[in-house]
Design a protein around this motif. Sequence first.
Motif, PDB file in Angstrom:
ATOM      1  N   PRO A   1      20.289   7.490  -5.992  1.00  0.00           N
ATOM      2  CA  PRO A   1      20.415   6.465  -4.941  1.00  0.00           C
ATOM      3  C   PRO A   1      19.087   5.803  -4.588  1.00  0.00           C
ATOM      4  N   ALA A   2      18.019   6.612  -4.451  1.00  0.00           N
ATOM      5  CA  ALA A   2      16.712   6.044  -4.092  1.00  0.00           C
ATOM      6  C   ALA A   2      16.162   5.165  -5.205  1.00  0.00           C
ATOM      7  N   LEU A   3      16.404   5.556  -6.452  1.00  0.00           N
ATOM      8  CA  LEU A   3      15.931   4.746  -7.580  1.00  0.00           C
ATOM      9  C   LEU A   3      16.671   3.409  -7.646  1.00  0.00           C
ATOM     10  N   LEU A   4      17.966   3.438  -7.415  1.00  0.00           N
ATOM     11  CA  LEU A   4      18.739   2.194  -7.458  1.00  0.00           C
ATOM     12  C   LEU A   4      18.355   1.263  -6.316  1.00  0.00           C
ATOM     13  N   GLU A   5      18.069   1.835  -5.150  1.00  0.00           N
ATOM     14  CA  GLU A   5      17.672   0.979  -4.036  1.00  0.00           C
ATOM     15  C   GLU A   5      16.332   0.313  -4.330  1.00  0.00           C
ATOM     16  N   LYS A   6      15.383   1.086  -4.870  1.00  0.00           N
ATOM     17  CA  LYS A   6      14.090   0.493  -5.213  1.00  0.00           C
ATOM     18  C   LYS A   6      14.268  -0.566  -6.299  1.00  0.00           C
ATOM     19  N   ALA A   7      15.104  -0.296  -7.286  1.00  0.00           N
ATOM     20  CA  ALA A   7      15.351  -1.261  -8.357  1.00  0.00           C
ATOM     21  C   ALA A   7      15.992  -2.529  -7.808  1.00  0.00           C
ATOM     22  N   TYR A   8      16.856  -2.390  -6.796  1.00  0.00           N
ATOM     23  CA  TYR A   8      17.513  -3.566  -6.222  1.00  0.00           C
ATOM     24  C   TYR A   8      16.507  -4.453  -5.508  1.00  0.00           C
ATOM     25  N   VAL A   9      15.547  -3.839  -4.823  1.00  0.00           N
ATOM     26  CA  VAL A   9      14.484  -4.627  -4.190  1.00  0.00           C
ATOM     27  C   VAL A   9      13.726  -5.412  -5.257  1.00  0.00           C
ATOM     28  N   GLN A  10      13.423  -4.752  -6.375  1.00  0.00           N
ATOM     29  CA  GLN A  10      12.674  -5.409  -7.445  1.00  0.00           C
ATOM     30  C   GLN A  10      13.455  -6.570  -8.047  1.00  0.00           C
ATOM     31  N   VAL A  11      14.722  -6.349  -8.368  1.00  0.00           N
ATOM     32  CA  VAL A  11      15.486  -7.391  -9.051  1.00  0.00           C
ATOM     33  C   VAL A  11      15.798  -8.551  -8.110  1.00  0.00           C
ATOM     34  N   CYS A  12      15.802  -8.297  -6.799  1.00  0.00           N
ATOM     35  CA  CYS A  12      16.092  -9.367  -5.852  1.00  0.00           C
ATOM     36  C   CYS A  12      14.952 -10.353  -5.699  1.00  0.00           C
ATOM     37  N   GLN A  13      13.835 -10.128  -6.406  1.00  0.00           N
ATOM     38  CA  GLN A  13      12.804 -11.161  -6.491  1.00  0.00           C
ATOM     39  C   GLN A  13      13.281 -12.333  -7.338  1.00  0.00           C
ATOM     40  N   ASN A  14      14.278 -12.050  -8.185  1.00  0.00           N
ATOM     41  CA  ASN A  14      14.785 -13.066  -9.099  1.00  0.00           C
ATOM     42  C   ASN A  14      15.578 -14.122  -8.352  1.00  0.00           C
ATOM     43  N   GLU A  15      15.402 -15.362  -8.719  1.00  0.00           N
ATOM     44  CA  GLU A  15      16.069 -16.471  -8.035  1.00  0.00           C
ATOM     45  C   GLU A  15      17.584 -16.398  -8.122  1.00  0.00           C
ATOM     46  N   PHE A  16      18.127 -15.643  -9.072  1.00  0.00           N
ATOM     47  CA  PHE A  16      19.571 -15.547  -9.200  1.00  0.00           C
ATOM     48  C   PHE A  16      20.150 -14.428  -8.343  1.00  0.00           C
ATOM     49  N   PHE A  17      19.293 -13.752  -7.579  1.00  0.00           N
ATOM     50  CA  PHE A  17      19.754 -12.732  -6.647  1.00  0.00           C
ATOM     51  C   PHE A  17      19.452 -13.211  -5.221  1.00  0.00           C
ATOM     52  N   ARG A  18      18.475 -12.595  -4.550  1.00  0.00           N
ATOM     53  CA  ARG A  18      18.193 -12.976  -3.162  1.00  0.00           C
ATOM     54  C   ARG A  18      16.849 -13.681  -2.987  1.00  0.00           C
ATOM     55  N   THR A  19      16.034 -13.698  -4.038  1.00  0.00           N
ATOM     56  CA  THR A  19      14.693 -14.281  -3.987  1.00  0.00           C
ATOM     57  C   THR A  19      13.874 -13.643  -2.866  1.00  0.00           C
ATOM     58  N   CYS A  20      13.691 -12.342  -2.966  1.00  0.00           N
ATOM     59  CA  CYS A  20      12.920 -11.586  -1.983  1.00  0.00           C
ATOM     60  C   CYS A  20      11.438 -11.569  -2.362  1.00  0.00           C
ATOM     61  N   ASP A  21      10.633 -11.016  -1.463  1.00  0.00           N
ATOM     62  CA  ASP A  21       9.202 -10.879  -1.710  1.00  0.00           C
ATOM     63  C   ASP A  21       8.827  -9.464  -2.125  1.00  0.00           C
ATOM     64  N   ASN A  22       9.762  -8.751  -2.716  1.00  0.00           N
ATOM     65  CA  ASN A  22       9.530  -7.380  -3.187  1.00  0.00           C
ATOM     66  C   ASN A  22       9.129  -6.468  -2.033  1.00  0.00           C
ATOM     67  N   GLU A  23       9.868  -6.566  -0.943  1.00  0.00           N
ATOM     68  CA  GLU A  23       9.699  -5.673   0.195  1.00  0.00           C
ATOM     69  C   GLU A  23      11.058  -5.105   0.574  1.00  0.00           C
ATOM     70  N   TYR A  24      11.087  -3.827   0.927  1.00  0.00           N
ATOM     71  CA  TYR A  24      12.361  -3.201   1.281  1.00  0.00           C
ATOM     72  C   TYR A  24      13.075  -3.960   2.397  1.00  0.00           C
ATOM     73  N   LYS A  25      12.329  -4.452   3.363  1.00  0.00           N
ATOM     74  CA  LYS A  25      12.963  -5.129   4.499  1.00  0.00           C
ATOM     75  C   LYS A  25      13.719  -6.381   4.077  1.00  0.00           C
ATOM     76  N   ASP A  26      13.386  -6.921   2.897  1.00  0.00           N
ATOM     77  CA  ASP A  26      14.017  -8.168   2.460  1.00  0.00           C
ATOM     78  C   ASP A  26      15.443  -7.985   1.966  1.00  0.00           C
ATOM     79  N   ILE A  27      15.867  -6.738   1.743  1.00  0.00           N
ATOM     80  CA  ILE A  27      17.256  -6.541   1.319  1.00  0.00           C
ATOM     81  C   ILE A  27      18.143  -6.154   2.502  1.00  0.00           C
TER      82      ILE A  27
END
Length: 363
Positions: A240-266
Amino acid sequence: MNIESLEKRLCFDAYGPTPPAGFVSQAIPLWTDSSIADQVLESKFQTYNVDGISFTEMKDVFSKSLEDGHWNRFERLQLERYVRLGSMPEYVHYLSDAVVNGNYVSDPTDTLTEVVDKWFGGKDLPTLPENYEYVEVEGELYVDGLSPTDAKQGAVNDCYFITALGAISQNAPEAIQDMITEVETDLWVVRFYDARGDAHYVSVNDELPVRRDWTGKLTDRESVFAYFGNSNDVNNELWPALLEKAYVQVCQNEFFRTCDNEYKDIAWGDSGIVFQNITNQEKIAVKALSKQDHIDYLNQNKPITISYDNHTYTFESYDPETQKFFLRNPYQRDHIIATWEELEQIPVVGAAYGGYLFDFAQI
């Protein structure tokens, strides 16, 4: 015929023969796919490519190419050829293309070594708030299989994500197992799908966030990962912790959420979208379902997620003896256990309420 006659017939000018209208000369490549700038790299590529280039082998190629800290343009062209023509799994190709061509999320200020570490070393670590830091955590990816009790929400408001993980782990654990590939010891590649159905990959290592208390002391054993999606406090189940960290990383992508690679952004989201990101199946929105509809869907292993009081729960089961539904809280406490009539009073169900249905039969 003299030169003057040729010029009059527009067959010749001061610079030589004149090509006919619409003529385009054949380009002569200055660098061909058979050209070699670094013989050592070429030898590695040819050896590895015989039976398909693995993650570790491509990582070795990049490491060798960066021994001097940079690529010249000929080395880059050589590496581009490997990515274009090499036989490798989809995730290795994706990560390699991200390194060589930079078509994915990368900080333009990163050095080439940092870029390789990001995609092949799990070093794309999301930013942490004050009093948190990363430590290498020992544990097992799975312990006694997958269970909806494995994932526990922390202080980040990503109940929608943890709820989706729980529902999928109960009803289609193979969907989670298929998205995680252990490529090296304490290093994994995780796949998510965007809304178009395209696969995206990130690498994650065993560095996970821990918290220090107000005195600066590292928190005790039970509080490891307390701020984030918690792997099981007792047995250190990591997925679970690995998937959550991976989700933060992938959400930097414009086709997801376009986050700034911070946990708070998800924080705050849609469990239906997470289901789509994990399974590549379209989310199914439902509304005004009856009691029997809920029972029927649960009997078909089709959980329903709902939002109540700014929090996400999962209809996980129904007990015909007590006639009570069990709605799992991703905090793994304060679950809702109630009859249909009680749920109508809260209210969680009724003509104005709905959620997302997960149809695992489609996976």
